[in-house]
Write an enzyme that holds these catalytic residues in place. Structure first.
Site, PDB file in Angstrom:
ATOM      1  CE1 TYR A 156       6.376  -4.675  -2.718  1.00 60.00           C
ATOM      2  CE2 TYR A 156       4.489  -4.472  -1.249  1.00 60.00           C
ATOM      3  CZ  TYR A 156       5.246  -3.985  -2.293  1.00 60.00           C
ATOM      4  OH  TYR A 156       4.886  -2.811  -2.910  1.00 60.00           O
ATOM      5  CE  LYS A 160       7.840  -1.672  -1.304  1.00 62.89           C
ATOM      6  NZ  LYS A 160       8.589  -0.696  -2.118  1.00 62.89           N
TER       7      LYS A 160
END
Ligand code: NAI
Length: 248
Positions: A156, A160
């Site tokens: 993740y 990002k």
């Protein structure tokens, strides 16, 4: 005069959570809203109706943001239906958390594809539209963990962080046509995505936040409105943290 009168916004993953709050906030300022999510449902039909009470045009589209060709098709359909797109909010995202030592290839690929490739897919598809209009604002939903990293969220955090590099590059490439591109890095926002976390993890996050509360989807929607509108006409290539001072 409303801030987004006559403008059209396209928001991905807006059936619930932050995306939905953004759709409602931008519609409240007069923007027509095209939104996407994986499936259309009674809830998305309700959202269309709620958006329309602002006197704007609003329509939901079923689309998997992770798919390149599907994205091209839905952007063509939206451009045909709405005539133009002034604001693109790349909001769709997922988590598949786990320690690196146990992370599967599927966990890695799914998160990178849905969170990062989707941003490329939509930006690539919208580019000719905004280029022709000689203007536009692209807003990408990153995260504070993309700036700082987070144990058990390497996939993740990488997706990002990738969004931040992409955002800054697009700002440099598209600026020549008056198109701006910025990222928002929310901290701990109370949505269905974070509701699945165990209570002690939620509490430990909140204990680390100087403003001592989780953020709301509206906290993120307000910053999105700023970046979408002409109030931010000289702001591009930036990452704005919306994290209650957690990440400073
Ligand atoms: P959520 O899980 O409540 O909503 C995400 C929406 O995206 C859902 O409606 C889902 O169906 C949709 N979606 C998922 N995969 C999709 C795909 N392939 N194509 C189209 N739509 C898809 O999540 P939330 O909390 O509203 O998050 C929104 C964005 O904000 C995400 O990018 C997330 O990573 C980011 N974010 C959220 C934070 C939080 O604390 N909630 C913190 C930092 C960033």
């Amino acid at each position: 005069m409303k801030l987004l009168e006559g403008k059209t916004a396209l928001i991905t993953g807006a059936a619930r959570g932050i995306g939905k709050a953004i759709a409602l906030r931008l519609a409240g300022e007069g923007a027509n809203i095209a939104f996407t999510d994986l499936v259309l449902s009674e809830a998305t039909e309700q959202l269309e109706k709620e958006l329309q009470t602002n006197g704007v045009k609003a329509k939901g589209y079923a689309s998997n943001a992770a798919k390149f060709e599907e994205t091209k098709t839905v952007v063509e359909e939206i451009t045909k239906d709405f005539g133009r797109v002034d604001i693109l909010v790349n909001n769709a995202g997922i988590t598949k958390d786990g320690a690196v030592k146990r992370m599967t290839e599927e966990q890695w690929d799914a998160v990178i594809t849905v969170n990062l490739k989707s941003v490329f897919n939509f930006t690539r598809a919208i580019q000719p539209v905004m280029w022709k209009q000689a203007g536009g604002s692209i807003i990408n939903m990153s995260s504070v963990v993309g700036v700082s990293g987070n144990a058990n969220q390497a996939n993740y955090a990488a997706s990002k962080a990738g969004i931040i590099g992409f955002t800054k590059s697009v700002a440099k490439e598209f600026g020549v046509r008056g198109i701006r591109c910025n990222a928002i890095a929310p901290g701990f926002i109370e949505t269905e995505m974070t509701a699945v976390l165990p209570e002690e993890i939620r509490k430990s996050w909140i204990d680390r936040i100087p403003l001592h509360r989780g953020g709301t989807p509206d906290d993120v929607a307000n910053v999105t409105l700023f970046l979408a509108s002409d109030l931010s006409s000289y702001v591009s290539g930036q990452v704005i943290n919306v994290c209650g001072a957690m990440n400073t």
